[in-house]
Design a protein around this motif. Structure first.
Motif, mmCIF file in Angstrom:
data_model
loop_
_atom_site.group_PDB
_atom_site.id
_atom_site.type_symbol
_atom_site.label_atom_id
_atom_site.label_comp_id
_atom_site.label_asym_id
_atom_site.label_seq_id
_atom_site.Cartn_x
_atom_site.Cartn_y
_atom_site.Cartn_z
ATOM 1 N N GLY A 172 0.788 -1.224 0.000
ATOM 2 C CA GLY A 172 0.000 0.000 0.000
ATOM 3 C C GLY A 172 0.818 1.270 0.000
ATOM 4 N N GLY A 173 0.154 2.389 0.404
ATOM 5 C CA GLY A 173 0.787 3.687 0.319
ATOM 6 C C GLY A 173 1.214 4.289 1.636
ATOM 7 N N ALA A 174 0.712 3.775 2.745
ATOM 8 C CA ALA A 174 1.096 4.301 4.057
ATOM 9 C C ALA A 174 0.659 3.301 5.115
ATOM 10 C CB ALA A 174 0.443 5.656 4.318
ATOM 11 N N ARG A 175 1.481 3.138 6.144
ATOM 12 C CA ARG A 175 1.136 2.216 7.224
ATOM 13 C C ARG A 175 1.808 2.663 8.524
ATOM 14 N NH1 ARG A 175 3.149 -3.302 8.438
ATOM 15 N NH2 ARG A 175 3.473 -2.289 10.441
ATOM 16 N N SER A 176 1.455 1.988 9.596
ATOM 17 C CA SER A 176 2.035 2.274 10.901
ATOM 18 C C SER A 176 3.534 1.986 10.898
ATOM 19 C CB SER A 176 1.350 1.422 11.966
ATOM 20 O OG SER A 176 1.990 1.559 13.214
ATOM 21 N N PHE A 177 4.270 2.804 11.650
ATOM 22 C CA PHE A 177 5.691 2.550 11.841
ATOM 23 C C PHE A 177 5.919 1.546 12.975
ATOM 24 C CE2 PHE A 177 5.428 6.514 9.616
ATOM 25 C CZ PHE A 177 6.524 6.537 8.798
ATOM 26 N N MET A 178 4.873 1.320 13.744
ATOM 27 C CA MET A 178 4.917 0.344 14.827
ATOM 28 C C MET A 178 4.254 -0.951 14.357
ATOM 29 S SD MET A 178 6.418 2.391 16.838
ATOM 30 C CE MET A 178 6.561 4.120 17.313
ATOM 31 N N TYR A 206 10.929 -0.259 15.342
ATOM 32 C CA TYR A 206 10.475 0.875 14.536
ATOM 33 C C TYR A 206 10.778 0.589 13.070
ATOM 34 C CZ TYR A 206 9.688 5.824 13.385
ATOM 35 O OH TYR A 206 9.207 7.006 12.870
ATOM 36 N N LEU A 207 9.765 0.710 12.202
ATOM 37 C CA LEU A 207 9.865 0.208 10.832
ATOM 38 C C LEU A 207 11.014 0.841 10.054
ATOM 39 C CD1 LEU A 207 8.793 -1.611 8.620
ATOM 40 C CD2 LEU A 207 7.113 0.158 8.036
ATOM 41 N N THR A 208 11.268 2.138 10.222
ATOM 42 C CA THR A 208 12.338 2.794 9.473
ATOM 43 C C THR A 208 13.686 2.126 9.747
ATOM 44 O OG1 THR A 208 11.115 4.880 9.538
ATOM 45 C CG2 THR A 208 13.460 4.998 9.019
ATOM 46 N N ASP A 209 13.925 1.805 11.010
ATOM 47 C CA ASP A 209 15.162 1.098 11.367
ATOM 48 C C ASP A 209 15.184 -0.305 10.779
ATOM 49 O OD1 ASP A 209 16.441 3.100 12.982
ATOM 50 O OD2 ASP A 209 15.013 2.662 14.582
ATOM 51 N N VAL A 210 14.042 -0.974 10.812
ATOM 52 C CA VAL A 210 13.960 -2.348 10.309
ATOM 53 C C VAL A 210 14.255 -2.399 8.810
ATOM 54 C CG1 VAL A 210 12.404 -4.312 9.944
ATOM 55 C CG2 VAL A 210 12.353 -3.067 12.120
ATOM 56 N N LEU A 211 13.752 -1.426 8.066
ATOM 57 C CA LEU A 211 14.003 -1.408 6.617
ATOM 58 C C LEU A 211 15.497 -1.273 6.325
ATOM 59 C CD1 LEU A 211 11.047 0.815 5.328
ATOM 60 C CD2 LEU A 211 11.247 -1.681 5.257
ATOM 61 N N ALA A 212 16.193 -0.467 7.115
ATOM 62 C CA ALA A 212 17.644 -0.346 6.942
ATOM 63 C C ALA A 212 18.333 -1.661 7.269
ATOM 64 C CB ALA A 212 18.186 0.774 7.821
ATOM 65 N N THR A 243 9.761 7.323 17.962
ATOM 66 C CA THR A 243 10.142 6.733 19.244
ATOM 67 C C THR A 243 10.406 7.833 20.265
ATOM 68 O OG1 THR A 243 12.522 6.715 18.763
ATOM 69 C CG2 THR A 243 11.214 4.811 18.018
ATOM 70 N N ASN A 244 10.265 7.489 21.534
ATOM 71 C CA ASN A 244 10.527 8.469 22.585
ATOM 72 C C ASN A 244 11.979 8.945 22.556
ATOM 73 O OD1 ASN A 244 7.899 8.427 23.582
ATOM 74 N ND2 ASN A 244 8.318 6.694 24.943
ATOM 75 N N ALA A 262 11.638 14.067 14.659
ATOM 76 C CA ALA A 262 12.066 12.767 15.180
ATOM 77 C C ALA A 262 12.007 11.695 14.106
ATOM 78 C CB ALA A 262 11.197 12.380 16.375
ATOM 79 N N MET A 263 10.973 11.718 13.278
ATOM 80 C CA MET A 263 10.854 10.750 12.186
ATOM 81 C C MET A 263 11.963 10.956 11.155
ATOM 82 S SD MET A 263 6.706 10.976 11.754
ATOM 83 C CE MET A 263 6.533 9.796 10.417
ATOM 84 N N THR A 264 12.296 12.217 10.899
ATOM 85 C CA THR A 264 13.367 12.520 9.949
ATOM 86 C C THR A 264 14.715 12.074 10.502
ATOM 87 O OG1 THR A 264 12.105 14.434 9.155
ATOM 88 C CG2 THR A 264 14.447 14.359 8.608
ATOM 89 N N LEU A 265 14.916 12.248 11.794
ATOM 90 C CA LEU A 265 16.151 11.788 12.423
ATOM 91 C C LEU A 265 16.300 10.278 12.282
ATOM 92 C CD1 LEU A 265 18.649 12.367 14.197
ATOM 93 C CD2 LEU A 265 17.172 12.060 16.192
ATOM 94 N N ALA A 266 15.191 9.539 12.468
ATOM 95 C CA ALA A 266 15.235 8.081 12.313
ATOM 96 C C ALA A 266 15.575 7.692 10.876
ATOM 97 C CB ALA A 266 13.896 7.474 12.722
ATOM 98 N N MET A 267 15.009 8.409 9.910
ATOM 99 C CA MET A 267 15.312 8.113 8.512
ATOM 100 C C MET A 267 16.772 8.424 8.204
ATOM 101 S SD MET A 267 13.417 9.411 5.024
ATOM 102 C CE MET A 267 13.755 11.136 5.346
#
Length: 481
Positions: A172-178, A206-212, A243-244, A262-267
């Motif tokens: 899809g086009g968007a989903r939860s990061f958790m 956290y999905l962004t970390d998992v994708l990396a 994430t906190n 925070a989301m940009t920092l994770a990316m």
């Protein structure tokens, strides 16, 4: 005992020997050639703001890894996408063509109303369109996509049916990061996390970390052969989730802006992980890396900033279609430099293909061009003298530094974006002949397009106009002298 071999048999044996030797040389030659082909890593952010990176001038956000990467890269200051929304923009990148040519106009899938008889999950990137993954796979590359697909939910549109050997992400086009679980219910089937084809298994963390992390596993497994990676983040698209630990890095920000930072920092951290893996495995000198974004930031939805550009995602002002763009290739491209002429994500298909060994003459029907000769300064001029955008009644054309925007609810506007990238000074009244000529050129281009295969409800057009007005510079309409 002496064995006499008849001449005919001897000649036949020799012929087979020659064929065997030739085959060995051919296989070895192909293997050596494959080893010399550079790896390609294409990293695409989702809905990021033009100004929301340190290398783009942000003082609020922290992007240390990408800022360092920018010092090793060519930063293209006028990089454009072919659509102001996610799905069509990605369709243009994947095919190297204006997606309107095959009916994938600026409407995401699934659409609302079909003009071709298909509905719901049967809407997707048409199967007769060749992708860059198809092209590179044929040239000996192992291909993979990690993250967001958004090119159709039906099995026949699946990435592994469109040239990708490996897939870890969601359709899809968007989903939860958790992770989805009892406390975080899934909303749509296409947002399930999928490994390969049909193997659904939610991630941990956290999905962004998992994708990396999954990208790095693929790199390790394929380090001895050429690979193409499409790291397709859903960050920083909504939902706004961080994430906190990352939120704590921005004590001076609040609300959506804090979440986005925070989301940009994770990316940024995820991009750094991939870079470090390439460095650790001694692959950097033979790897092309691109970092860019799929469209302008939707300032109302995620508090992104596109300054100094006007506009946002879903409109044809510069803030909707101009994106950050970094490209690095050690030993080939000079780092810590800028390139100022317009390029397009349409250019990735021919650029990557030629790098992989495809003859330029064999790349037929593409709208993109090979930008490497321009970036290396081996070729003068502009990669594109004219660029186009279109969504139903709305459209835009950039010809050299002149840009005409056509609206359904107001007169067309004309800007000189070389002097006015905020699109504040409307020059349409000053240059009526130019407006007329560009209007006609835009229409002639439209005559070669397919009708949109699906559309959205008309109310969304009204919302796009409201968003545009809310995030545009005040207009000054310049009169004739």
């Amino acid at each position: 005992m002496v064995v006499k071999i008849r001449n005919g048999f001897n000649e036949e044996l020799a012929l087979h020997g020659y064929k065997l030797i030739l085959l060995v040389f051919l296989v070895v030659g192909q293997w050596c050639s494959a080893q010399n082909k550079p790896n390609i890593v294409f990293i695409l952010a989702d809905d990021a703001g033009y100004a929301d990176f340190g290398f783009q001038g942000s003082k609020d956000f922290k992007t240390p890894y990408l800022d360092e990467f920018a010092k090793e890269s060519v930063r293209c200051t006028q990089a454009y996408v072919s659509a102001a929304v996610c799905g069509p923009s990605r369709a243009g990148f994947l095919t190297g063509k204006y997606q309107q040519r095959f009916g994938f106009e600026e409407n995401n899938v699934p659409g609302y109303m079909s003009t071709s008889g298909v509905t719901g999950d049967d809407m997707g990137l048409p199967l007769d369109q060749r992708t860059i993954a198809n092209e590179l796979k044929q040239r000996g590359y192992t291909t993979a996509i990690f993250g967001k697909w958004h090119m159709g939910n039906a099995d026949r549109f699946h990435p592994t049916n469109r040239g990708f050997d490996d897939f870890y992400g969601f359709r899809g086009g968007a989903r939860s990061f958790m992770p989805y679980d009892e406390t975080n219910k899934i909303d749509k089937n296409e947002n399930r996390l999928e490994q390969g084809f049909g193997n659904y298994l939610e991630h941990k963390g956290y999905l962004t970390d998992v994708l990396a992390d999954r990208t790095n596993q693929f790199i390790a497994q394929n380090k001895d052969r050429p690979f193409f990676i499409y790291l397709s983040f859903n960050a920083v698209h909504t939902p706004m989730q961080a994430t906190n630990e990352d939120l704590d890095q921005f004590p001076n920000l609040t609300g959506k802006r804090k979440q986005l930072a925070a989301m940009t920092l994770a990316m940024d951290r995820a991009c750094g992980k991939v870079y470090d893996q390439l460095k650790k495995l001694d692959l950097l000198d033979n790897t092309i890396i691109v970092f860019t974004n799929d469209n302008g930031g939707p300032s109302d939805a995620n508090a992104s900033l596109n300054k100094p550009l006007s506009g946002t995602k879903a409109n044809h002002l510069e803030g909707g279609i101009r994106v950050p763009f970094l490209i690095s290739w050690k030993g080939v491209l000079q780092g810590n430099t800028t390139y100022g002429n317009p390029i397009s994500l349409l250019d990735m298909y021919p650029t990557f293909s030629i790098i992989a060994g495809v003859e330029a003459a064999n790349l037929k029907g593409l709208d993109g061009v090979d930008i490497l000769p321009f970036l290396k300064k081996n070729k003068s001029g502009r990669p594109h003298e004219t660029l186009y955008w279109k969504k139903e009644n709305r459209a835009a054309i950039r010809e050299l530094d002149w840009k005409l925007i056509r609206y359904p609810d107001r007169p067309a506007e004309l800007y000189d974006v070389s002097k006015d990238n905020a699109e504040k000074y409307d020059l349409a009244l000053q240059y009526p002949n130019r407006v007329r000529a560009m209007y006609k050129k835009l229409f002639q281009w439209e005559l070669g397009l397919e009708r949109p295969k699906w559309q959205l409800q008309r109310k969304f057009e009204g919302k796009a106009a409201e968003r545009m007005d809310a995030y545009s510079a005040p207009k000054i309409r310049m009169n004739k002298d």
